[in-house]
Design a protein around this motif. Structure first.
Motif, short mmCIF file in Angstrom:
data_model
loop_
_atom_site.label_atom_id
_atom_site.label_comp_id
_atom_site.label_asym_id
_atom_site.label_seq_id
_atom_site.Cartn_x
_atom_site.Cartn_y
_atom_site.Cartn_z
N VAL A 285 -8.44 -5.33 -16.48
CA VAL A 285 -8.60 -4.64 -17.77
C VAL A 285 -9.84 -3.77 -17.72
CG1 VAL A 285 -7.44 -6.47 -19.08
CG2 VAL A 285 -9.92 -6.51 -18.84
N GLN A 286 -9.84 -2.75 -18.59
CA GLN A 286 -11.01 -1.88 -18.68
C GLN A 286 -11.41 -1.60 -20.13
OE1 GLN A 286 -10.24 1.66 -16.41
NE2 GLN A 286 -10.41 0.58 -14.47
N ALA A 287 -10.51 -1.81 -21.05
CA ALA A 287 -10.77 -1.48 -22.45
C ALA A 287 -11.58 -2.59 -23.14
CB ALA A 287 -9.45 -1.28 -23.20
N ASP A 288 -12.45 -2.17 -24.04
CA ASP A 288 -13.32 -3.12 -24.73
C ASP A 288 -12.54 -4.19 -25.48
OD1 ASP A 288 -12.40 -1.37 -26.72
OD2 ASP A 288 -14.37 -1.10 -27.61
N HIS A 289 -11.46 -3.81 -26.15
CA HIS A 289 -10.71 -4.80 -26.93
C HIS A 289 -10.03 -5.83 -26.02
CE1 HIS A 289 -7.66 -1.70 -26.09
NE2 HIS A 289 -6.80 -2.70 -26.14
N CYS A 290 -9.72 -5.44 -24.80
CA CYS A 290 -9.13 -6.40 -23.85
C CYS A 290 -10.15 -7.46 -23.44
CB CYS A 290 -8.58 -5.69 -22.63
SG CYS A 290 -7.18 -4.62 -22.97
N PHE A 291 -11.37 -7.02 -23.17
CA PHE A 291 -12.42 -8.00 -22.85
C PHE A 291 -12.63 -8.95 -24.03
CE2 PHE A 291 -13.61 -4.60 -19.84
CZ PHE A 291 -13.65 -5.37 -18.68
N GLN A 292 -12.67 -8.42 -25.22
CA GLN A 292 -12.88 -9.26 -26.39
C GLN A 292 -11.72 -10.26 -26.55
OE1 GLN A 292 -13.78 -6.70 -29.72
NE2 GLN A 292 -15.68 -6.01 -28.78
N ARG A 293 -10.49 -9.80 -26.36
CA ARG A 293 -9.33 -10.68 -26.44
C ARG A 293 -9.44 -11.82 -25.43
NH1 ARG A 293 -5.58 -10.91 -22.74
NH2 ARG A 293 -5.82 -8.76 -22.03
N ILE A 294 -9.73 -11.48 -24.21
CA ILE A 294 -9.79 -12.47 -23.13
C ILE A 294 -10.82 -13.55 -23.44
CG2 ILE A 294 -10.46 -12.81 -20.72
CD1 ILE A 294 -9.24 -9.96 -20.22
N PHE A 295 -12.03 -13.14 -23.77
CA PHE A 295 -13.10 -14.13 -23.97
C PHE A 295 -12.92 -14.92 -25.25
CE2 PHE A 295 -15.35 -10.77 -21.37
CZ PHE A 295 -15.14 -11.43 -20.17
N LEU A 296 -12.48 -14.28 -26.31
CA LEU A 296 -12.25 -15.01 -27.55
C LEU A 296 -11.07 -15.98 -27.42
CD1 LEU A 296 -12.92 -12.22 -30.18
CD2 LEU A 296 -14.22 -14.35 -29.90
N ASP A 297 -9.97 -15.54 -26.80
CA ASP A 297 -8.84 -16.45 -26.59
C ASP A 297 -9.27 -17.68 -25.80
OD1 ASP A 297 -7.14 -14.74 -27.96
OD2 ASP A 297 -5.88 -14.27 -26.21
N ALA B 53 -18.51 -13.87 -16.39
CA ALA B 53 -17.68 -12.87 -15.70
C ALA B 53 -18.56 -11.78 -15.11
CB ALA B 53 -16.66 -12.28 -16.67
N LEU B 54 -19.53 -11.32 -15.86
CA LEU B 54 -20.45 -10.29 -15.37
C LEU B 54 -21.22 -10.78 -14.16
CD1 LEU B 54 -21.67 -7.47 -15.79
CD2 LEU B 54 -23.36 -8.54 -17.30
N ALA B 55 -21.62 -12.04 -14.17
CA ALA B 55 -22.39 -12.62 -13.07
C ALA B 55 -21.50 -13.01 -11.88
CB ALA B 55 -23.15 -13.85 -13.56
N GLY B 56 -20.19 -12.88 -12.01
CA GLY B 56 -19.28 -13.27 -10.94
C GLY B 56 -19.04 -14.76 -10.87
N GLU B 57 -19.36 -15.46 -11.95
CA GLU B 57 -19.21 -16.92 -11.99
C GLU B 57 -17.94 -17.36 -12.70
OE1 GLU B 57 -22.82 -17.87 -13.98
OE2 GLU B 57 -24.06 -17.44 -12.23
N ALA B 58 -17.21 -16.43 -13.28
CA ALA B 58 -15.93 -16.72 -13.93
C ALA B 58 -14.93 -15.69 -13.43
CB ALA B 58 -16.05 -16.65 -15.45
N ASP B 59 -13.72 -16.12 -13.19
CA ASP B 59 -12.66 -15.26 -12.68
C ASP B 59 -11.98 -14.55 -13.85
OD1 ASP B 59 -10.35 -14.12 -11.61
OD2 ASP B 59 -9.89 -15.86 -10.36
N LEU B 60 -12.31 -13.30 -14.04
CA LEU B 60 -11.77 -12.55 -15.17
C LEU B 60 -10.25 -12.45 -15.10
CD1 LEU B 60 -12.61 -10.94 -17.73
CD2 LEU B 60 -12.20 -8.92 -16.35
N ALA B 61 -9.70 -12.27 -13.91
CA ALA B 61 -8.24 -12.18 -13.78
C ALA B 61 -7.57 -13.47 -14.23
CB ALA B 61 -7.86 -11.84 -12.34
N ASP B 62 -8.16 -14.61 -13.89
CA ASP B 62 -7.60 -15.89 -14.32
C ASP B 62 -7.73 -16.06 -15.84
OD1 ASP B 62 -6.46 -18.54 -13.81
OD2 ASP B 62 -8.45 -19.28 -14.39
N LEU B 63 -8.87 -15.70 -16.39
CA LEU B 63 -9.04 -15.78 -17.84
C LEU B 63 -8.04 -14.88 -18.55
CD1 LEU B 63 -12.95 -15.70 -18.01
CD2 LEU B 63 -11.47 -17.69 -18.40
N ASN B 64 -7.78 -13.71 -17.99
CA ASN B 64 -6.79 -12.79 -18.57
C ASN B 64 -5.39 -13.40 -18.52
OD1 ASN B 64 -5.90 -10.25 -19.68
ND2 ASN B 64 -5.15 -9.74 -17.64
#
Length: 111
Positions: free
Chosen positions: A32-44, A79-90
């Motif tokens: 993902v690249q859009a701000d609302h996608c990051f917000q969705r992923i982390f809030l979910d 995720a920013l620090a590379g300690e969480a897998d963003l693809a898995d969270l998505n």
């Protein structure tokens, strides 16, 4: 959380999800690249399900309780620090949303 702390937390959330993470997305090959996608992923993921099942008002970050906002922010930082897998969270976020959609469709079937 006092008002100043809450405002600082929300400001960090917005900076991460609207600026820093989208800017890093391409180089890190995130799905993902859009701000609302990051917000969705982390809030979910902080809600362990679709966030709007737990947060009724929008914008969600402004109405999330302290635990949810802190967890979402921690996931974003990880995720920013590379300690969480963003693809898995998505993938988890999208799976919860598919499940919710399927439940909703089933409940609307004629009897």
């Amino acid at each position: 959380m006092d008002t100043a702390d809450r405002l600082a937390t929300e400001a960090r959330w917005l900076t991460l999800t609207r600026e820093i993470l989208p800017a890093a997305a391409s180089a890190r090959r995130w799905p993902v690249q859009a701000d609302h996608c990051f917000q969705r992923i982390f809030l979910d993921n902080a809600c362990e399900g679709v966030w709007y099942d737990r947060i009724s008002l929008r914008p969600a970050y402004a109405h999330a309780d302290r635990v949810i906002l802190d967890q979402a922010l921690a996931l974003a930082e990880a995720a920013l620090a590379g300690e969480a897998d963003l693809a898995d969270l998505n993938r988890r976020s999208l799976a919860w949303r598919r499940q919710r959609k399927a439940r909703s469709a089933q409940s609307q079937l004629p009897i």
